[in-house]
Design a protein around this motif. Structure first.
Motif, PDB file in Angstrom:
ATOM      1  N   SER A 181       0.829  -1.202   0.000  1.00 57.20           N
ATOM      2  CA  SER A 181       0.000   0.000   0.000  1.00 57.20           C
ATOM      3  C   SER A 181       0.867   1.256   0.000  1.00 57.20           C
ATOM      4  O   SER A 181       2.004   1.251   0.500  1.00 57.20           O
ATOM      5  CB  SER A 181      -0.920   0.024   1.226  1.00 57.20           C
ATOM      6  N   SER A 182       0.323   2.337  -0.543  1.00 52.55           N
ATOM      7  CA  SER A 182       1.055   3.599  -0.583  1.00 52.55           C
ATOM      8  C   SER A 182       1.184   4.181   0.820  1.00 52.55           C
ATOM      9  O   SER A 182       0.463   3.773   1.744  1.00 52.55           O
ATOM     10  CB  SER A 182       0.308   4.597  -1.476  1.00 52.55           C
ATOM     11  N   GLN A 183       2.089   5.143   0.980  1.00 52.18           N
ATOM     12  CA  GLN A 183       2.271   5.770   2.288  1.00 52.18           C
ATOM     13  C   GLN A 183       0.991   6.467   2.741  1.00 52.18           C
ATOM     14  O   GLN A 183       0.656   6.448   3.933  1.00 52.18           O
ATOM     15  CB  GLN A 183       3.432   6.767   2.225  1.00 52.18           C
ATOM     16  N   ARG A 194      -2.092   5.560   2.018  1.00 52.32           N
ATOM     17  CA  ARG A 194      -3.043   4.526   2.457  1.00 52.32           C
ATOM     18  C   ARG A 194      -2.657   4.003   3.839  1.00 52.32           C
ATOM     19  O   ARG A 194      -3.542   3.736   4.681  1.00 52.32           O
ATOM     20  CB  ARG A 194      -3.051   3.370   1.447  1.00 52.32           C
TER      21      ARG A 194
END
Length: 390
Positions: free
Chosen positions: A143-145, A147
């Protein structure tokens, strides 16, 4: 060293108690209220079987707990001395749906169900588990930072909301109707592999009153050894020494010993069930001799395979027990050849017998960890085990 690292280094393998359960320990994975492949009448063959882990998703679809039916322990005939640990997410199933700021989506055998804090706590009050990992926002290690930050924010918010829901229930329930139910609530620490987010979540969640311990979520999902160890250090530096720590998806023996060396206490997951699904029996050595004259080369010569695959045709006529010296029901009454035959004829009894053995063997492993930790010999035990493990 920095103060954070110094605090982390003060933690080490320890014996403590969570809801009356001795640790280090492992929960036995359940689906639909009971350990997979086992029924309550078989519990007598598992003397060290003291803790069950029940993900809540299937309980929403069953509808047989609560009200006149009674608590989860009453419905499934679980002994009073056996502890039930309830979790939001299933450690053996990474299927999940859309999550928003108010609710999570759980996958059940009857379809998806949206669960908010109110619905979550209503189910907990019906089931009455002994230990509860409060609602959290799950994400993947990819997941992205952004998220991950959102996951941490939601988890902290939901932890407080769940505790407030429980307090409100206690206030509004009439004195004569109060059951005295008071579980051990655990706050969940999210943050993926981002050390700063893990540290922030840990530091903030420890400020919330009413928690008996914490759960390190989202491990065992592809992180490197160094990332995992950094997470242990970051979180343990911020968790009070008197609080228990549960860790998710760290189930293989070598990883368990690594985590215990950092001061972690209890383990989620389904290692015995995974072996059973593969048609394997755990066979790693768990009980060392620690003779003063024993050399490393001699230990290596004694070591056996960590598991045996009973699908292998080599066991077709093997009349020996699954593991020499094992006192489980399966090893005392049946042979490798018989279990091999059951697997090849697709008899359900094969999974029952393997699960009995694997749960028994895995619990013996934790029993030995507790014994040697109490004696101050955990480091010695870990060194022996890593040498003997194949």
């Amino acid at each position: 060293p920095s103060s954070t690292m110094a605090a982390a280094s003060s933690r080490k393998a320890r014996c403590r108690s969570l809801a009356g359960m001795e640790t280090p320990a492992a929960f036995t994975y359940c689906r639909r209220g009971l350990p997979v492949n086992l029924t309550p009448d078989l519990f007598e063959h598992l003397p060290n079987f003291k803790a069950l882990q029940q993900p809540i998703a299937e309980l929403f679809s069953m509808g047989c707990v609560g009200g006149s039916s009674g608590s989860m322990k009453q419905v499934f005939k679980i002994r009073p001395d056996q502890k039930v640990y309830s979790t939001t997410w299933d450690p053996m199933c990474w299927v999940y749906g859309t999550t928003n700021d108010k609710s999570i989506s759980l996958d059940t055998s009857k379809g998806r169900v949206q669960v908010d804090c109110k619905k979550f706590m209503e189910l907990i009050l019906k089931c009455k588990p002994d230990i509860v990992a409060l609602m959290s926002d799950r994400h993947t290690n990819h997941s992205s930072q952004g998220r991950v930050r959102k996951s941490v924010t939601r988890t902290l918010k939901w932890t407080q909301e769940c505790l407030d829901q429980f307090k409100d229930h206690e206030k509004t329930t009439k004195t004569e109707q109060k059951s005295g139910y008071c579980p051990c609530f655990l706050g969940v620490i999210e943050g993926g592999t981002i050390r700063e987010q893990r540290g922030y979540c840990a530091s903030q969640i420890t400020k919330i009153d009413g928690l008996s311990g914490y759960v390190i979520a989202g491990l065992g999902c592809g992180e490197s050894v160094s990332e995992r160890q950094d997470i242990y250090k970051e979180i343990c530096a911020k968790i009070p020494e008197d609080k228990a720590i549960v860790v998710t998806s760290i189930v293989t023996p070598l990883r368990v010993l690594e985590a215990i060396s950092y001061g972690l206490d209890v383990f989620e997951g389904g290692y015995p069930w995974t072996l059973t699904q593969l048609g394997c029996a755990a066979s790693f050595l768990v009980d060392p001799t620690f003779t003063a004259s024993e050399k490393k080369e001699e230990i290596i010569n004694k070591k056996s395979a960590s598991k045996i695959n009973l699908w292998d045709p080599v066991y077709k006529t093997d009349a020996s027990v699954l593991v020499d010296g094992c006192q489980c029901y399966t090893c005392k009454t049946h042979s490798k050849a018989y279990v091999h035959h059951l697997l090849n004829t697709h008899e359900m009894l094969a999974q029952v017998l393997l699960q009995l053995h694997n749960v028994y063997h895995y619990q013996r492993f934790f029993e030995q960890i507790r014994v040697h930790t109490k004696r101050g010999r955990f480091g010695e035990y870990r060194e022996w085990f890593e040498t003997a493990f194949d």
